[in-house]
Scaffold this motif. Structure first.
Motif, PDB file in Angstrom:
ATOM      1  N   GLN A 149       0.837  -1.199   0.000  1.00 54.92           N
ATOM      2  CA  GLN A 149       0.000   0.000   0.000  1.00 54.92           C
ATOM      3  C   GLN A 149       0.879   1.260   0.000  1.00 54.92           C
ATOM      4  O   GLN A 149       1.972   1.252   0.567  1.00 54.92           O
ATOM      5  CB  GLN A 149      -0.850   0.053   1.278  1.00 54.92           C
ATOM      6  N   ILE A 151       1.822   3.767   1.741  1.00 53.25           N
ATOM      7  CA  ILE A 151       1.820   4.190   3.140  1.00 53.25           C
ATOM      8  C   ILE A 151       3.106   4.971   3.378  1.00 53.25           C
ATOM      9  O   ILE A 151       4.087   4.784   2.653  1.00 53.25           O
ATOM     10  CB  ILE A 151       1.738   2.931   4.041  1.00 53.25           C
ATOM     11  N   ALA A 156       5.186   2.970   8.735  1.00 53.31           N
ATOM     12  CA  ALA A 156       5.067   1.500   8.682  1.00 53.31           C
ATOM     13  C   ALA A 156       6.180   0.838   9.492  1.00 53.31           C
ATOM     14  O   ALA A 156       5.927  -0.123  10.234  1.00 53.31           O
ATOM     15  CB  ALA A 156       5.099   1.032   7.232  1.00 53.31           C
TER      16      ALA A 156
ATOM     17  N   ASP B 185      -2.154   6.599   8.645  1.00 54.29           N
ATOM     18  CA  ASP B 185      -1.377   5.456   8.149  1.00 54.29           C
ATOM     19  C   ASP B 185      -1.240   4.364   9.203  1.00 54.29           C
ATOM     20  O   ASP B 185      -1.316   3.173   8.884  1.00 54.29           O
ATOM     21  CB  ASP B 185       0.007   5.915   7.664  1.00 54.29           C
ATOM     22  N   HIS B 189      -2.793   0.703   8.738  1.00 61.46           N
ATOM     23  CA  HIS B 189      -1.877  -0.429   8.836  1.00 61.46           C
ATOM     24  C   HIS B 189      -2.418  -1.464   9.827  1.00 61.46           C
ATOM     25  O   HIS B 189      -2.488  -2.654   9.522  1.00 61.46           O
ATOM     26  CB  HIS B 189      -0.499   0.085   9.262  1.00 61.46           C
ATOM     27  N   ILE B 194      -0.431  -3.823   5.210  1.00 61.37           N
ATOM     28  CA  ILE B 194       0.260  -2.983   4.217  1.00 61.37           C
ATOM     29  C   ILE B 194       0.451  -3.704   2.893  1.00 61.37           C
ATOM     30  O   ILE B 194       0.887  -3.107   1.922  1.00 61.37           O
ATOM     31  CB  ILE B 194       1.637  -2.486   4.719  1.00 61.37           C
TER      32      ILE B 194
END
Lengths: 196, 196
Positions: A149, A151, A156, B185, B189, B194
């Motif tokens: 994605q 992101i 992350a 985000d 997530h 992701i």
């Protein structure tokens, strides 16, 4: 004077390092004395100094062992074939297994690194920063290849590293969850979420 | 003698509690004296005692304020209409916003609670345990309704709570990420993963 007892294939230095990690974790680096370490191993303090120069040398050994293991393992995984998802899966698995099997050393590297002397402190923080960067770049590549994605990659990495580090609480409470379930469910959660 | 300066709608006790939280976070509860707290507020120590009985009373105020806010907010969200995913989204958002806007108090509640005296220590741990249980039951309900993946609910709660708590590191490093991006985000997530 008692000799340091070692199992096969475990060096004396490793026995000392592992015992030091257990003490540093429980009591904190600052509050642990070399005399206590010798007592925990079951030898007189002077014989410790045949194997290790000082308490700070032990902290260095623990922090750099952890830093280098994560760096090496992640580099190996990144250079392997497979998708970004495969690689993240392998990296998250490595983190979880280190939390399970090298908990004391990893805890000390995570919490007590601030007691490192220079230049080790700066070196350790550089290793950590580079490690984070290598994960960020893996996620960036996955986004570019349309495997992940879109992101923010730093967010992350923060989410993943914080989640696996949270196994500290699991270690403390030892909930009745089979390690295999914990590992697979956390990996799947961090890769695929929990919403159907 | 200087009076405790307060902004409109902020009680004196709140000013004291917020200043105490900042000091407890930076120096640790044990290393903070009431004299330092008075200095940080800009008053003489005796005038502090017009508002607060003791240092331990301040730690209690901080820990229970946090514990009760999370409990109340989560109960409200759980009793609202919406899917398990909607509710988890709202709860994760609340955690992230508390980390952003009440960082000192939340940090103290997360790290310094162990210095609470009895019976407060036991009460606080009960609040925390019940809070975790209420999240576990929300995830169990979501799985039953087929809205969430069949995941071990305790592992999911551990992953979520650890990830949001990891914002401590973000707070420390203040990376150049807009808070809004961080919030959305991380929520996405933790809910949807992701991997594409």
């Amino acid at each position: 004077m008692a000799k340091i007892r070692t199992e096969k294939n475990v060096s004396k230095k490793e026995v000392i390092t592992k015992t030091a990690a257990a003490l540093f974790k429980t009591k904190g680096y600052s509050s642990t004395s070399m005399r206590e370490l010798a007592e925990a191993i079951g030898v007189e303090a002077p014989s410790l100094y045949n194997h290790i120069g000082s308490k700070s040398e032990l902290l260095q050994a623990i922090c750099f062992k952890m830093g280098n293991e994560f760096t090496a393992q992640t580099a190996k995984i990144k250079s392997s074939s497979g998708t970004a998802s495969d690689k993240l899966r392998a990296i998250i698995r490595f983190h979880i297994e280190m939390m399970m099997h090298n908990f004391n050393e990893l805890y000390v590297a995570n919490h007590e690194w601030k007691h490192l002397d220079e230049p080790y402190l700066t070196d350790f923080l550089t290793i950590r920063r580079n490690y984070e960067k290598s994960l960020v770049s893996l996620i960036e590549q996955g986004i570019e290849k349309n495997e992940l994605q879109a992101i923010n990659p730093y967010v992350a990495v923060l989410t993943i590293l914080s989640a696996v580090r949270g196994l500290e609480f699991w270690q403390r409470n030892k909930k009745n969850i089979p390690p295999q379930v914990l590992e697979e469910d956390m990996i799947n959660h961090l890769l695929h979420g929990i919403v159907k």
